[in-house]
Design a protein around this motif. Structure first.
Motif, mmCIF file in Angstrom:
data_model
loop_
_atom_site.group_PDB
_atom_site.id
_atom_site.type_symbol
_atom_site.label_atom_id
_atom_site.label_comp_id
_atom_site.label_asym_id
_atom_site.label_seq_id
_atom_site.Cartn_x
_atom_site.Cartn_y
_atom_site.Cartn_z
ATOM 1 N N ARG A 1 51.098 45.174 51.171
ATOM 2 C CA ARG A 1 51.196 46.614 50.912
ATOM 3 C C ARG A 1 51.203 46.888 49.417
ATOM 4 O O ARG A 1 50.577 47.856 48.945
ATOM 5 C CB ARG A 1 52.441 47.183 51.601
ATOM 6 N N TYR A 2 51.908 46.058 48.639
ATOM 7 C CA TYR A 2 51.877 46.213 47.177
ATOM 8 C C TYR A 2 50.449 46.049 46.656
ATOM 9 O O TYR A 2 49.973 46.853 45.831
ATOM 10 C CB TYR A 2 52.788 45.186 46.501
ATOM 11 N N LEU A 3 49.775 45.005 47.122
ATOM 12 C CA LEU A 3 48.433 44.707 46.616
ATOM 13 C C LEU A 3 47.456 45.832 46.927
ATOM 14 O O LEU A 3 46.598 46.174 46.104
ATOM 15 C CB LEU A 3 47.932 43.386 47.208
ATOM 16 N N VAL A 4 47.580 46.441 48.093
ATOM 17 C CA VAL A 4 46.673 47.531 48.466
ATOM 18 C C VAL A 4 47.050 48.818 47.738
ATOM 19 O O VAL A 4 46.208 49.455 47.096
ATOM 20 C CB VAL A 4 46.688 47.744 49.994
ATOM 21 N N ARG A 5 48.326 49.198 47.823
ATOM 22 C CA ARG A 5 48.748 50.503 47.306
ATOM 23 C C ARG A 5 48.784 50.552 45.784
ATOM 24 O O ARG A 5 48.307 51.513 45.165
ATOM 25 C CB ARG A 5 50.144 50.839 47.833
ATOM 26 N N GLU A 6 49.385 49.526 45.182
ATOM 27 C CA GLU A 6 49.654 49.589 43.749
ATOM 28 C C GLU A 6 48.623 48.843 42.908
ATOM 29 O O GLU A 6 48.364 49.230 41.766
ATOM 30 C CB GLU A 6 51.061 49.052 43.465
ATOM 31 N N ALA A 7 48.069 47.759 43.459
ATOM 32 C CA ALA A 7 47.103 46.976 42.684
ATOM 33 C C ALA A 7 45.660 47.310 43.036
ATOM 34 O O ALA A 7 44.743 46.871 42.337
ATOM 35 C CB ALA A 7 47.364 45.482 42.891
ATOM 36 N N GLY A 8 45.446 48.075 44.105
ATOM 37 C CA GLY A 8 44.099 48.507 44.464
ATOM 38 C C GLY A 8 43.211 47.413 45.045
ATOM 39 O O GLY A 8 41.980 47.549 45.055
ATOM 40 N N VAL A 9 43.804 46.327 45.544
ATOM 41 C CA VAL A 9 43.020 45.220 46.099
ATOM 42 C C VAL A 9 42.464 45.609 47.466
ATOM 43 O O VAL A 9 43.165 46.216 48.283
ATOM 44 C CB VAL A 9 43.890 43.947 46.210
ATOM 45 N N ARG A 10 41.212 45.238 47.705
ATOM 46 C CA ARG A 10 40.578 45.515 48.984
ATOM 47 C C ARG A 10 39.955 44.267 49.603
ATOM 48 O O ARG A 10 39.275 44.358 50.630
ATOM 49 C CB ARG A 10 39.487 46.593 48.822
ATOM 50 N N GLN A 11 40.210 43.110 48.986
ATOM 51 C CA GLN A 11 39.657 41.852 49.509
ATOM 52 C C GLN A 11 40.763 40.803 49.546
ATOM 53 O O GLN A 11 41.531 40.660 48.581
ATOM 54 C CB GLN A 11 38.513 41.355 48.630
ATOM 55 N N PHE A 12 40.826 40.067 50.662
ATOM 56 C CA PHE A 12 41.891 39.093 50.869
ATOM 57 C C PHE A 12 41.307 37.793 51.409
ATOM 58 O O PHE A 12 40.494 37.799 52.343
ATOM 59 C CB PHE A 12 42.934 39.633 51.853
ATOM 60 N N LEU A 13 41.761 36.681 50.816
ATOM 61 C CA LEU A 13 41.385 35.344 51.270
ATOM 62 C C LEU A 13 42.673 34.653 51.707
ATOM 63 O O LEU A 13 43.488 34.260 50.877
ATOM 64 C CB LEU A 13 40.691 34.573 50.144
#
Length: 258
Positions: free
Chosen positions: A58-70
């Motif tokens: 949730r941090y990575l999506v909401r605050e860091a703007g990440v849209r790709q996950f490995l």
């Protein structure tokens, strides 16, 4: 495909049992019960690790703007898998899962589905093949864009810590600046009962899992910019408001590749 051995306990199936799942066999329940008889807190550790995974995504999506996950070393699907958490917040998110356990493979193909806007893929590869993992990930992910590398409860299966650090380094080498590393693993030096239970489990014939001193978990983030509060016991990493956060023998963190 390698056959599923139901005569030897398997960590992914035992973890599934502790999380309340049904994808396990009597041998896994027996090993799980033997472990909890020595250290009942392992169920809390399993669930806290899962909760940390959700909060970090949730941090990575909401605050860091990440849209790709490995996500390497996926384990058996339970609730709030990486793609479910990410796509709930950003349906366009793209996720590649990597594991080489045949039971995980069978369930992943059936259960790890995607939103129409995003993508979810599964690659049957080993952690020990980092360059092949990166190559396979390019079929689904655009690795010119920031990507989050998820290593949840997997690095403890690598007996030699220097080898584990090298695997992390090689995976990160294939990701661009602005990417993130998310790690959580069992930690040594917090509870003698936990260590005794893990040592006993490692003697059952199952694939062993090695608890690490906290400084060794911190070493995976060398050269990265740690996200606050750094590498901590997982309940203490950005807990939900009002949540009871007590330290346990599981440490993790998130770091950004500069």
């Amino acid at each position: 495909m390698t056959s599923i051995d139901t005569s030897v306990p398997h960590s992914a199936r035992i973890w599934n049992y502790w999380l309340g799942g049904k994808d396990n066999y009597p041998v896994d329940e027996q090993a799980g019960d033997a472990y909890t008889a020595v250290f009942p807190g392992i169920v809390t550790i399993a669930r806290s690790s899962r909760a940390f995974l959700g909060r970090s995504i949730r941090y990575l999506v909401r605050e860091a703007g990440v849209r790709q996950f490995l996500d390497v070393g996926t384990g058996l699907p339970t609730v709030d898998n990486t793609h479910e958490v990410a796509q709930r917040l950003a349906p366009e998110s793209r996720i590649v899962y990597v594991d080489n356990d045949p039971l995980v493979l069978a369930h992943a193909r059936a259960l790890l589905t995607s939103t129409p806007e995003g993508a979810t893929a599964y690659e049957d590869l080993s952690l020990y093949e980092p360059e092949k993992i990166i190559e396979a990930a390019t079929r689904t992910l655009d690795l010119s864009r920031p990507t989050a590398l998820i290593l949840s409860g997997i690095l403890g299966h690598v007996a030699d810590h220097d080898v584990a650090r090298d695997l992390v380094r090689r995976l990160l080498a294939g990701l661009p600046p602005g990417s993130f590393l998310c790690v959580n693993d069992g930690s040594r030096g917090t509870d003698p009962a936990y260590e005794a239970a893990q040592d006993g489990y490692n003697e059952t014939g199952a694939v062993p899992y090695f608890l690490r001193p906290v400084e060794q978990i911190e070493a995976y983030f060398e050269g990265l910019e740690l996200v606050e509060p750094g590498v901590v016991s997982v309940p203490l990493w950005r807990p939900e408001p009002g949540a009871e956060a007590k330290p346990i023998g599981q440490h993790g963190g998130v770091g950004r590749k500069p």
